[in-house]
Design a protein around this motif. Sequence first.
Motif, PDB file in Angstrom:
ATOM      1  N   CYS A  98       9.497  16.701 -11.816  1.00 10.53           N
ATOM      2  CA  CYS A  98      10.312  16.330 -10.656  1.00 10.53           C
ATOM      3  C   CYS A  98      11.382  17.390 -10.379  1.00 10.53           C
ATOM      4  O   CYS A  98      11.963  17.943 -11.317  1.00 10.53           O
ATOM      5  N   PRO A  99      11.657  17.691  -9.108  1.00  5.12           N
ATOM      6  CA  PRO A  99      12.768  18.602  -8.823  1.00  5.12           C
ATOM      7  C   PRO A  99      14.138  17.956  -9.047  1.00  5.12           C
ATOM      8  O   PRO A  99      15.171  18.586  -8.819  1.00  5.12           O
ATOM      9  N   ALA A 155       0.349   8.071  -6.968  1.00  3.91           N
ATOM     10  CA  ALA A 155       0.519   6.854  -6.157  1.00  3.91           C
ATOM     11  C   ALA A 155      -0.534   5.822  -6.527  1.00  3.91           C
ATOM     12  O   ALA A 155      -0.226   4.635  -6.737  1.00  3.91           O
ATOM     13  N   LYS A 191       2.645  23.761 -16.573  1.00  3.30           N
ATOM     14  CA  LYS A 191       3.733  22.889 -16.100  1.00  3.30           C
ATOM     15  C   LYS A 191       3.623  21.504 -16.722  1.00  3.30           C
ATOM     16  O   LYS A 191       4.620  20.866 -17.023  1.00  3.30           O
ATOM     17  N   VAL A 215     -16.859   9.133  -6.836  1.00  5.42           N
ATOM     18  CA  VAL A 215     -17.216   8.280  -5.689  1.00  5.42           C
ATOM     19  C   VAL A 215     -16.226   8.552  -4.565  1.00  5.42           C
ATOM     20  O   VAL A 215     -15.028   8.263  -4.701  1.00  5.42           O
ATOM     21  N   GLU A 216     -16.717   9.113  -3.476  1.00  7.85           N
ATOM     22  CA  GLU A 216     -15.855   9.378  -2.327  1.00  7.85           C
ATOM     23  C   GLU A 216     -16.042   8.261  -1.306  1.00  7.85           C
ATOM     24  O   GLU A 216     -17.140   8.101  -0.750  1.00  7.85           O
ATOM     25  N   ILE A 217     -14.985   7.518  -1.082  1.00  8.00           N
ATOM     26  CA  ILE A 217     -15.077   6.423  -0.120  1.00  8.00           C
ATOM     27  C   ILE A 217     -15.183   7.041   1.281  1.00  8.00           C
ATOM     28  O   ILE A 217     -14.430   7.934   1.640  1.00  8.00           O
ATOM     29  N   ALA A 236      -4.724   5.561  -1.623  1.00  4.26           N
ATOM     30  CA  ALA A 236      -3.769   6.548  -2.158  1.00  4.26           C
ATOM     31  C   ALA A 236      -4.507   7.884  -2.216  1.00  4.26           C
ATOM     32  O   ALA A 236      -4.630   8.510  -3.262  1.00  4.26           O
ATOM     33  N   GLY A 238      -3.927  10.766  -0.763  1.00  2.80           N
ATOM     34  CA  GLY A 238      -3.210  12.035  -0.665  1.00  2.80           C
ATOM     35  C   GLY A 238      -3.265  12.646   0.729  1.00  2.80           C
ATOM     36  O   GLY A 238      -3.848  12.084   1.677  1.00  2.80           O
ATOM     37  N   MET A 259      -5.618  25.315  -3.197  1.00  4.53           N
ATOM     38  CA  MET A 259      -6.326  24.215  -3.849  1.00  4.53           C
ATOM     39  C   MET A 259      -7.821  24.499  -4.030  1.00  4.53           C
ATOM     40  O   MET A 259      -8.563  23.637  -4.507  1.00  4.53           O
ATOM     41  N   THR A 293       3.673  25.050  -4.700  1.00  2.00           N
ATOM     42  CA  THR A 293       2.237  25.359  -4.830  1.00  2.00           C
ATOM     43  C   THR A 293       2.070  26.858  -5.001  1.00  2.00           C
ATOM     44  O   THR A 293       1.271  27.324  -5.821  1.00  2.00           O
ATOM     45  N   ASP A 296       2.942  27.900  -8.449  1.00  3.66           N
ATOM     46  CA  ASP A 296       1.860  27.589  -9.394  1.00  3.66           C
ATOM     47  C   ASP A 296       0.770  28.655  -9.341  1.00  3.66           C
ATOM     48  O   ASP A 296       0.177  28.998 -10.368  1.00  3.66           O
ATOM     49  N   ALA A 440      -0.395   4.222   0.223  1.00  9.37           N
ATOM     50  CA  ALA A 440       0.750   4.682  -0.579  1.00  9.37           C
ATOM     51  C   ALA A 440       0.633   6.180  -0.839  1.00  9.37           C
ATOM     52  O   ALA A 440      -0.460   6.740  -0.872  1.00  9.37           O
ATOM     53  N   SER A 448       4.471  15.351  -0.190  1.00  8.71           N
ATOM     54  CA  SER A 448       5.788  15.004  -0.729  1.00  8.71           C
ATOM     55  C   SER A 448       5.853  15.338  -2.214  1.00  8.71           C
ATOM     56  O   SER A 448       5.407  16.411  -2.619  1.00  8.71           O
TER      57      SER A 448
HETATM   58  C1  LIG Z   1      -0.277  22.800  -6.422  1.00 10.29           C
HETATM   59  C2  LIG Z   1       0.697  21.676  -6.249  1.00 10.29           C
HETATM   60  C3  LIG Z   1       1.786  21.603  -7.107  1.00 10.29           C
HETATM   61  C4  LIG Z   1       2.703  20.555  -6.981  1.00 10.29           C
HETATM   62  N1  LIG Z   1       3.754  20.505  -7.842  1.00 10.29           N
HETATM   63  C5  LIG Z   1       4.618  19.467  -7.774  1.00 10.29           C
HETATM   64  C6  LIG Z   1       5.688  19.359  -8.704  1.00 10.29           C
HETATM   65  O1  LIG Z   1       5.873  20.214  -9.568  1.00 10.29           O
HETATM   66  N2  LIG Z   1       6.510  18.277  -8.603  1.00 10.29           N
HETATM   67  C7  LIG Z   1       6.322  17.305  -7.661  1.00 10.29           C
HETATM   68  O2  LIG Z   1       7.075  16.333  -7.631  1.00 10.29           O
HETATM   69  N3  LIG Z   1       5.317  17.389  -6.756  1.00 10.29           N
HETATM   70  C8  LIG Z   1       4.453  18.437  -6.800  1.00 10.29           C
HETATM   71  N4  LIG Z   1       3.429  18.518  -5.898  1.00 10.29           N
HETATM   72  C9  LIG Z   1       3.243  17.406  -4.931  1.00 10.29           C
HETATM   73  C10 LIG Z   1       2.598  16.197  -5.641  1.00 10.29           C
HETATM   74  O3  LIG Z   1       1.574  16.640  -6.494  1.00 10.29           O
HETATM   75  C11 LIG Z   1       2.065  15.193  -4.626  1.00 10.29           C
HETATM   76  O4  LIG Z   1       3.130  14.801  -3.783  1.00 10.29           O
HETATM   77  C12 LIG Z   1       1.497  13.947  -5.314  1.00 10.29           C
HETATM   78  O5  LIG Z   1       0.491  14.286  -6.231  1.00 10.29           O
HETATM   79  C13 LIG Z   1       0.954  12.958  -4.281  1.00 10.29           C
HETATM   80  O6  LIG Z   1       0.367  11.898  -4.963  1.00 10.29           O
HETATM   81  P1  LIG Z   1      -0.748  10.989  -4.284  1.00 10.29           P
HETATM   82  O7  LIG Z   1      -1.162  10.030  -5.340  1.00 10.29           O
HETATM   83  O8  LIG Z   1      -0.260  10.467  -2.997  1.00 10.29           O
HETATM   84  O9  LIG Z   1      -1.957  11.969  -3.914  1.00 10.29           O
HETATM   85  P2  LIG Z   1      -2.816  13.013  -4.742  1.00 10.29           P
HETATM   86  O10 LIG Z   1      -2.167  13.404  -6.008  1.00 10.29           O
HETATM   87  O11 LIG Z   1      -3.163  14.078  -3.767  1.00 10.29           O
HETATM   88  O12 LIG Z   1      -4.134  12.199  -5.113  1.00 10.29           O
HETATM   89  C14 LIG Z   1      -5.044  11.772  -4.121  1.00 10.29           C
HETATM   90  C15 LIG Z   1      -6.386  11.556  -4.782  1.00 10.29           C
HETATM   91  O13 LIG Z   1      -7.240  10.874  -3.886  1.00 10.29           O
HETATM   92  C16 LIG Z   1      -8.558  11.384  -4.034  1.00 10.29           C
HETATM   93  N5  LIG Z   1      -9.293  11.060  -2.804  1.00 10.29           N
HETATM   94  C17 LIG Z   1      -9.034  11.506  -1.549  1.00 10.29           C
HETATM   95  N6  LIG Z   1      -9.883  10.947  -0.662  1.00 10.29           N
HETATM   96  C18 LIG Z   1     -10.699  10.133  -1.378  1.00 10.29           C
HETATM   97  C19 LIG Z   1     -11.784   9.269  -1.030  1.00 10.29           C
HETATM   98  N7  LIG Z   1     -12.168   9.141   0.244  1.00 10.29           N
HETATM   99  N8  LIG Z   1     -12.420   8.595  -2.011  1.00 10.29           N
HETATM  100  C20 LIG Z   1     -12.026   8.727  -3.326  1.00 10.29           C
HETATM  101  N9  LIG Z   1     -11.004   9.518  -3.706  1.00 10.29           N
HETATM  102  C21 LIG Z   1     -10.337  10.200  -2.746  1.00 10.29           C
HETATM  103  C22 LIG Z   1      -8.325  12.869  -4.240  1.00 10.29           C
HETATM  104  O14 LIG Z   1      -9.452  13.486  -4.847  1.00 10.29           O
HETATM  105  C23 LIG Z   1      -7.099  12.858  -5.141  1.00 10.29           C
HETATM  106  O15 LIG Z   1      -7.475  12.821  -6.501  1.00 10.29           O
HETATM  107  C24 LIG Z   1       2.521  19.575  -5.965  1.00 10.29           C
HETATM  108  C25 LIG Z   1       1.447  19.676  -5.083  1.00 10.29           C
HETATM  109  C26 LIG Z   1       0.535  20.712  -5.215  1.00 10.29           C
HETATM  110  C27 LIG Z   1      -0.597  20.830  -4.260  1.00 10.29           C
END
Ligand SMILES: Cc1cc2nc3c(=O)[nH]c(=O)nc-3n(C[C@H](O)[C@H](O)[C@H](O)COP(=O)(O)OP(=O)(O)OC[C@H]3O[C@@H](n4cnc5c(N)ncnc54)[C@H](O)[C@@H]3O)c2cc1C
Length: 487
Positions: A98-99, A155, A191, A215-217, A236, A238, A259, A293, A296, A440, A448
Amino acid sequence: MADPKGFLNHGREVARTRPVEERTKDWNEVYVPGSLLPIISKQASRCMDCGIPFCHNGCPLGNLIPEWNDYAYREDWGAASERLHATNNFPEFTGRLCPAPCESACVLGINQPPVTIKNVEVSIIDKAWETGDVAPQIPERLSGKTVAVVGSGPAGLAAAQQLTRAGHTVAVYERADRIGGLLRYGIPEFKMEKRHINRRIEQMRAEGTKFRTGVEIGRDMPATALRKRYDAVVLAVGATTARDLPVPGRELKGIHQAMEYLPLANKVQEGDYVAPPISAEGKHVVVIGGGDTGADCVGTAHRQGAASVTQLEIMPRPGEERNPVSQPWPTFPMLYKVTSAHEEGGERVYSVSTTHFEGDEDGNVQWLHLTEVEFVDGRPTPKPGSERKIPAQLVTLAMGFTGTDRDNGMVEQFGLDLDERGNIARDADFQTNVPGVFVAGDAGRGQSLIVWAIAEGRSAARGCDRFLTGASELPAPIRPTDRALMV
Ligand SMILES: Cc1cc2nc3c(=O)[nH]c(=O)nc-3n(C[C@H](O)[C@H](O)[C@H](O)COP(=O)(O)OP(=O)(O)OC[C@H]3O[C@@H](n4cnc5c(N)ncnc54)[C@H](O)[C@@H]3O)c2cc1C
Ligand code: SF4
């Protein structure tokens, strides 16, 4: 209160990192293992137990920071861990990644370096795992209701854990081959080592959460079938659509989205490849995008043996001190940050914009042409005569994300409304326009942070629990529109 004179007697001390020449030869976390505990109680003693703890407001999770600082000061690690978990499912993720908006909001920070809240957090949770204080919390009775969580980032995991503990039968669907979202395949091992995710998943499995990977919905299973099979759904997924750079030469070989590049390096650490299919070894690397990013990519390129690493940013270099007018305490200021990856080398160039790429006769990128820019009426405007080219044999694009994936058909199959920024729209209960379907994390908020994703997962779980049972005792730390003290 910890020690009433703690902040007078002790200065701020943070976790020590391993020497650069040692850590860039491996992929382990950059910190000296076990370096924190000897100093952490003293650091926690600096907390003043403020009447109005602004740290608590700065944190989207509403972490009970003065309470666990007090326990850490007294070395009551069990009680500290209980208070930490009261608001955060995964402190080992936030404690590392976390920052720390809480530290920007710490009252001590008005005229002294703030309390090292993040270091205290990670020490408490690491100690809790070590002493066996993190046990599965198996629900006493089952509700008979079923929930599908789509996406296994922070999330999705937070929502799934909350809903499982509330007694619902929860299955997490993930399109990737492993659980964790960006924690697994975005954030490099140096990290956060992935053993921390694996350990949590084991805890969640023991509590009853089921995981389905690959499994991709929308593509592998229609959204309509998922909705029929489960009593409720939490999306969730992303914000995984990356911003592109449509300039001449973009089609050359060797130009990749961050990515596309970072997950392959993580897969090497998982044992899937002996060597990464995209590697920086021996190459002049240019990273476009000055954020986390990009950093990283910088750290990954160093470990792969890049010949040089240059990170480009279109915005001017931020200041090193908080501007009291535009970024007053306790807001989260945009400051010049030296991350561990930047300590390891490379050059950062600000106020520049890429005009085009140049390749060799085989179609491999060799040069990146750029121009300096200045902001005129809020727009980056090229400075005449400032054009130049820099060597670029591997280019990674780290310019942010524009929203949720629209290619797999999931949004259309559910019939989801999007908001004006292209994120999945939701009401105050995190429910989308489709009854029983919640959203979420980055999918609803836009790109974010992990701490927001966990807070959203917890809050959406409450909305979902209420939908299923008519009432909920689960906490909801935030509303969809909350921005707390952060930008
Ligand atoms: C390279 C990088 C570094 C980062 N570093 C930091 C950091 O140091 N600190 C920080 O606080 N934040 C960081 N962030 C931001 C942080 O990682 C994200 O804000 C956070 O992970 C968001 O969480 P989420 O659960 O919403 O989504 P995500 O972590 O993006 O997860 C979403 C998941 O949903 C899956 N998915 C998508 N569509 C489907 C579908 N149709 N069916 C099944 N699965 C699906 C994806 O494969 C993925 O695994 C970073 C982001 C990146 C890209
Ligand atoms: S704002 Fe800082 S000093 Fe005050 S309670 Fe929070 S951590 Fe302690």
